[in-house]
Scaffold this motif. Structure first.
Motif, PDB file in Angstrom:
ATOM      1  N   VAL A 141       0.838  -1.204   0.000  1.00 57.50           N
ATOM      2  CA  VAL A 141       0.000   0.000   0.000  1.00 57.50           C
ATOM      3  C   VAL A 141       0.871   1.252   0.000  1.00 57.50           C
ATOM      4  CG1 VAL A 141      -1.626   1.344   1.380  1.00 57.50           C
ATOM      5  CG2 VAL A 141      -2.006  -1.096   1.050  1.00 57.50           C
ATOM      6  N   ILE A 142       1.948   1.226   0.778  1.00 56.73           N
ATOM      7  CA  ILE A 142       2.846   2.383   0.825  1.00 56.73           C
ATOM      8  C   ILE A 142       3.539   2.570  -0.528  1.00 56.73           C
ATOM      9  CG2 ILE A 142       4.944   3.306   1.894  1.00 56.73           C
ATOM     10  CD1 ILE A 142       4.051   1.871   4.483  1.00 56.73           C
ATOM     11  N   ILE A 143       3.933   1.481  -1.140  1.00 55.73           N
ATOM     12  CA  ILE A 143       4.646   1.555  -2.419  1.00 55.73           C
ATOM     13  C   ILE A 143       3.723   2.014  -3.543  1.00 55.73           C
ATOM     14  CG2 ILE A 143       5.800   0.186  -4.210  1.00 55.73           C
ATOM     15  CD1 ILE A 143       6.903  -1.566  -1.894  1.00 55.73           C
ATOM     16  N   ASN A 144       2.530   1.405  -3.619  1.00 46.46           N
ATOM     17  CA  ASN A 144       1.647   1.617  -4.773  1.00 46.46           C
ATOM     18  C   ASN A 144       0.493   2.575  -4.517  1.00 46.46           C
ATOM     19  OD1 ASN A 144       3.104  -0.354  -6.325  1.00 46.46           O
ATOM     20  ND2 ASN A 144       2.025  -1.955  -5.175  1.00 46.46           N
ATOM     21  N   GLY A 145       0.233   2.908  -3.254  1.00 46.63           N
ATOM     22  CA  GLY A 145      -0.941   3.715  -2.946  1.00 46.63           C
ATOM     23  C   GLY A 145      -2.192   2.862  -2.897  1.00 46.63           C
ATOM     24  N   ALA A 146      -3.308   3.491  -2.584  1.00 44.91           N
ATOM     25  CA  ALA A 146      -4.582   2.757  -2.491  1.00 44.91           C
ATOM     26  C   ALA A 146      -5.728   3.756  -2.531  1.00 44.91           C
ATOM     27  CB  ALA A 146      -4.634   1.935  -1.194  1.00 44.91           C
ATOM     28  N   GLY A 147      -6.929   3.220  -2.660  1.00 44.48           N
ATOM     29  CA  GLY A 147      -8.125   4.061  -2.626  1.00 44.48           C
ATOM     30  C   GLY A 147      -8.216   5.043  -3.767  1.00 44.48           C
ATOM     31  N   GLY A 148      -7.733   4.636  -4.951  1.00 45.57           N
ATOM     32  CA  GLY A 148      -7.826   5.522  -6.103  1.00 45.57           C
ATOM     33  C   GLY A 148      -7.045   6.810  -5.950  1.00 45.57           C
ATOM     34  N   GLY A 149      -5.944   6.751  -5.203  1.00 50.36           N
ATOM     35  CA  GLY A 149      -5.115   7.941  -4.997  1.00 50.36           C
ATOM     36  C   GLY A 149      -5.343   8.629  -3.672  1.00 50.36           C
ATOM     37  N   ALA A 150      -6.368   8.202  -2.920  1.00 52.51           N
ATOM     38  CA  ALA A 150      -6.583   8.786  -1.588  1.00 52.51           C
ATOM     39  C   ALA A 150      -5.357   8.541  -0.713  1.00 52.51           C
ATOM     40  CB  ALA A 150      -7.824   8.186  -0.951  1.00 52.51           C
ATOM     41  N   MET A 151      -4.790   7.346  -0.839  1.00 52.24           N
ATOM     42  CA  MET A 151      -3.491   7.048  -0.243  1.00 52.24           C
ATOM     43  C   MET A 151      -2.472   7.094  -1.369  1.00 52.24           C
ATOM     44  SD  MET A 151      -1.297   5.965   2.065  1.00 52.24           S
ATOM     45  CE  MET A 151       0.245   5.052   2.123  1.00 52.24           C
ATOM     46  N   PRO A 152      -1.623   8.114  -1.429  1.00 47.28           N
ATOM     47  CA  PRO A 152      -0.681   8.232  -2.553  1.00 47.28           C
ATOM     48  C   PRO A 152       0.413   7.182  -2.461  1.00 47.28           C
ATOM     49  CG  PRO A 152      -0.208   9.907  -0.923  1.00 47.28           C
ATOM     50  CD  PRO A 152      -1.472   9.220  -0.463  1.00 47.28           C
ATOM     51  N   LYS A 153       1.034   6.892  -3.589  1.00 44.14           N
ATOM     52  CA  LYS A 153       2.175   5.977  -3.565  1.00 44.14           C
ATOM     53  C   LYS A 153       3.417   6.735  -3.115  1.00 44.14           C
ATOM     54  CE  LYS A 153       3.881   6.341  -8.340  1.00 44.14           C
ATOM     55  NZ  LYS A 153       4.278   5.563  -9.531  1.00 44.14           N
ATOM     56  N   TRP A 154       4.258   6.034  -2.362  1.00 45.28           N
ATOM     57  CA  TRP A 154       5.454   6.659  -1.791  1.00 45.28           C
ATOM     58  C   TRP A 154       6.735   6.058  -2.350  1.00 45.28           C
ATOM     59  CZ3 TRP A 154       5.430  10.830   1.449  1.00 45.28           C
ATOM     60  CH2 TRP A 154       4.171  11.224   1.936  1.00 45.28           C
ATOM     61  N   SER A 155       6.605   5.192  -3.348  1.00 50.30           N
ATOM     62  CA  SER A 155       7.794   4.533  -3.883  1.00 50.30           C
ATOM     63  C   SER A 155       8.765   5.510  -4.525  1.00 50.30           C
ATOM     64  CB  SER A 155       7.389   3.465  -4.907  1.00 50.30           C
ATOM     65  OG  SER A 155       6.604   4.039  -5.933  1.00 50.30           O
ATOM     66  N   ASP A 156       8.254   6.654  -5.001  1.00 53.45           N
ATOM     67  CA  ASP A 156       9.128   7.639  -5.630  1.00 53.45           C
ATOM     68  C   ASP A 156       9.585   8.725  -4.665  1.00 53.45           C
ATOM     69  OD1 ASP A 156       6.623   8.680  -5.304  1.00 53.45           O
ATOM     70  OD2 ASP A 156       6.469   9.575  -7.294  1.00 53.45           O
ATOM     71  N   ARG A 157       9.228   8.579  -3.371  1.00 52.68           N
ATOM     72  CA  ARG A 157       9.615   9.595  -2.394  1.00 52.68           C
ATOM     73  C   ARG A 157      10.401   9.035  -1.216  1.00 52.68           C
ATOM     74  NH1 ARG A 157       4.007  12.882  -1.723  1.00 52.68           N
ATOM     75  NH2 ARG A 157       3.090  10.988  -2.612  1.00 52.68           N
ATOM     76  N   LEU A 158      10.292   7.737  -0.994  1.00 54.36           N
ATOM     77  CA  LEU A 158      10.986   7.120   0.130  1.00 54.36           C
ATOM     78  C   LEU A 158      12.010   6.102  -0.365  1.00 54.36           C
ATOM     79  CD1 LEU A 158       8.047   6.417   2.635  1.00 54.36           C
ATOM     80  CD2 LEU A 158       9.656   8.330   2.669  1.00 54.36           C
ATOM     81  N   HIS A 159      13.091   5.982   0.375  1.00 51.48           N
ATOM     82  CA  HIS A 159      14.084   4.932   0.122  1.00 51.48           C
ATOM     83  C   HIS A 159      13.418   3.577   0.397  1.00 51.48           C
ATOM     84  CE1 HIS A 159      17.582   2.357   0.903  1.00 51.48           C
ATOM     85  NE2 HIS A 159      18.311   3.253   0.256  1.00 51.48           N
ATOM     86  N   PRO A 160      13.758   2.531  -0.368  1.00 52.64           N
ATOM     87  CA  PRO A 160      13.162   1.210  -0.114  1.00 52.64           C
ATOM     88  C   PRO A 160      13.281   0.752   1.335  1.00 52.64           C
ATOM     89  CG  PRO A 160      14.344   1.168  -2.194  1.00 52.64           C
ATOM     90  CD  PRO A 160      14.621   2.506  -1.572  1.00 52.64           C
ATOM     91  N   ASN A 161      14.425   1.054   1.972  1.00 49.08           N
ATOM     92  CA  ASN A 161      14.562   0.680   3.381  1.00 49.08           C
ATOM     93  C   ASN A 161      13.622   1.482   4.270  1.00 49.08           C
ATOM     94  OD1 ASN A 161      16.532  -1.064   2.564  1.00 49.08           O
ATOM     95  ND2 ASN A 161      18.179  -0.174   3.774  1.00 49.08           N
ATOM     96  N   GLU A 162      13.387   2.748   3.925  1.00 54.31           N
ATOM     97  CA  GLU A 162      12.437   3.547   4.694  1.00 54.31           C
ATOM     98  C   GLU A 162      11.041   2.944   4.588  1.00 54.31           C
ATOM     99  OE1 GLU A 162      13.844   8.133   4.799  1.00 54.31           O
ATOM    100  OE2 GLU A 162      13.363   7.377   2.795  1.00 54.31           O
ATOM    101  N   ILE A 163      10.695   2.429   3.413  1.00 53.93           N
ATOM    102  CA  ILE A 163       9.382   1.806   3.229  1.00 53.93           C
ATOM    103  C   ILE A 163       9.258   0.579   4.122  1.00 53.93           C
ATOM    104  CG2 ILE A 163       7.938   0.546   1.587  1.00 53.93           C
ATOM    105  CD1 ILE A 163       8.931   2.485  -0.575  1.00 53.93           C
ATOM    106  N   VAL A 164      10.303  -0.240   4.175  1.00 53.17           N
ATOM    107  CA  VAL A 164      10.272  -1.430   5.024  1.00 53.17           C
ATOM    108  C   VAL A 164      10.155  -1.043   6.494  1.00 53.17           C
ATOM    109  CG1 VAL A 164      11.630  -3.405   5.841  1.00 53.17           C
ATOM    110  CG2 VAL A 164      11.530  -2.877   3.393  1.00 53.17           C
ATOM    111  N   LEU A 165      10.942  -0.061   6.916  1.00 52.12           N
ATOM    112  CA  LEU A 165      10.964   0.300   8.337  1.00 52.12           C
ATOM    113  C   LEU A 165       9.687   1.008   8.770  1.00 52.12           C
ATOM    114  CD1 LEU A 165      14.689   1.421   8.610  1.00 52.12           C
ATOM    115  CD2 LEU A 165      13.681  -0.751   9.319  1.00 52.12           C
ATOM    116  N   VAL A 166       9.112   1.857   7.909  1.00 59.93           N
ATOM    117  CA  VAL A 166       7.853   2.493   8.290  1.00 59.93           C
ATOM    118  C   VAL A 166       6.726   1.467   8.262  1.00 59.93           C
ATOM    119  CG1 VAL A 166       7.089   3.292   6.004  1.00 59.93           C
ATOM    120  CG2 VAL A 166       6.490   4.600   8.039  1.00 59.93           C
TER     121      VAL A 166
END
Length: 205
Positions: A141-166
């Motif tokens: 969900v963090i990587i791809n987003g969800a809810g038709g953009g209500a939850m934005p994707k963060w893959s282009d803003r966070l480091h992959p390790n940050e995604i795992v840790l958050v």
């Protein structure tokens, strides 16, 4: 006979309040010139540090230092994969959970609340999930987003390790049931898997 002191003949101003007089002690010249110099210096300071040049502001310098510190931290753990075993392991490592918490507080509290209790986005501290069926889905969900953009994707803003840790941090919020103005959303899902302990290395004979 009263003793005359050096203050009796000191110059005084014309101000007097209830018999209390004020000595005429002007500010020293160096102080006045220092004050003038600070006023002359201030527009140059403003233009240099707040004129829009990248990397000059205190905020930019803090961001650079934070990024460098993050790179040093990530050098300890290498590249993490957002899989079940990794997330289950890191959600039980307090030092790394705190890193995930800092990522959450920097990016997620406007929608999910400071403690994950939910604001615009859903409550992350109960047992109900809309787009998550297993622990790996948090990262998806963090990587791809969800809810038709209500939850934005963060893959282009966070480091992959940050995604795992958050994601690991968000997983730790489950079951805290912090008071929220949002009711249960989604379905109650199975518990997170238990972390798999690393097997000790067998010394070579």
């Amino acid at each position: 006979m009263s003793q005359v002191t050096e203050y009796d003949n000191a110059p005084k101003t014309d101000h007097a309040y209830d018999g209390i007089e004020e000595f005429d002690n002007p500010l020293p010249g160096w102080w006045k010139w220092l004050f003038v110099a600070s006023i002359v210096f201030s527009p140059f300071y403003f233009l240099f540090y707040h004129g829009g040049a990248a990397g000059r502001s205190v905020e930019d310098q803090y961001g650079i230092a934070l990024a460098e510190n993050t790179r040093l931290q990530f050098a300890e753990i290498g590249d993490l994969n957002p899989d079940e075993a990794t997330l289950a392991s890191y959600m039980n490592k307090p030092n790394w959970v705190r890193v995930g918490q800092s990522v959450f507080k920097a990016n997620c509290i406007s929608c999910h609340g400071r403690e994950g209790e939910g604001q615009v986005g859903p409550n992350l501290t109960d047992e109900y999930y809309k787009n998550v069926k297993n622990i790996e889905d948090i990262a998806k969900v963090i990587i791809n987003g969800a809810g038709g953009g209500a939850m934005p994707k963060w893959s282009d803003r966070l480091h992959p390790n940050e995604i795992v840790l958050v994601s690991a941090y968000v997983a730790t919020l489950r079951g805290q049931n912090i008071e929220s103005n949002r009711g249960p959303e989604g379905k109650n899902i199975p518990p997170w898997p238990e972390p798999v302990e690393d097997e000790p290395e067998t010394p070579e004979e």
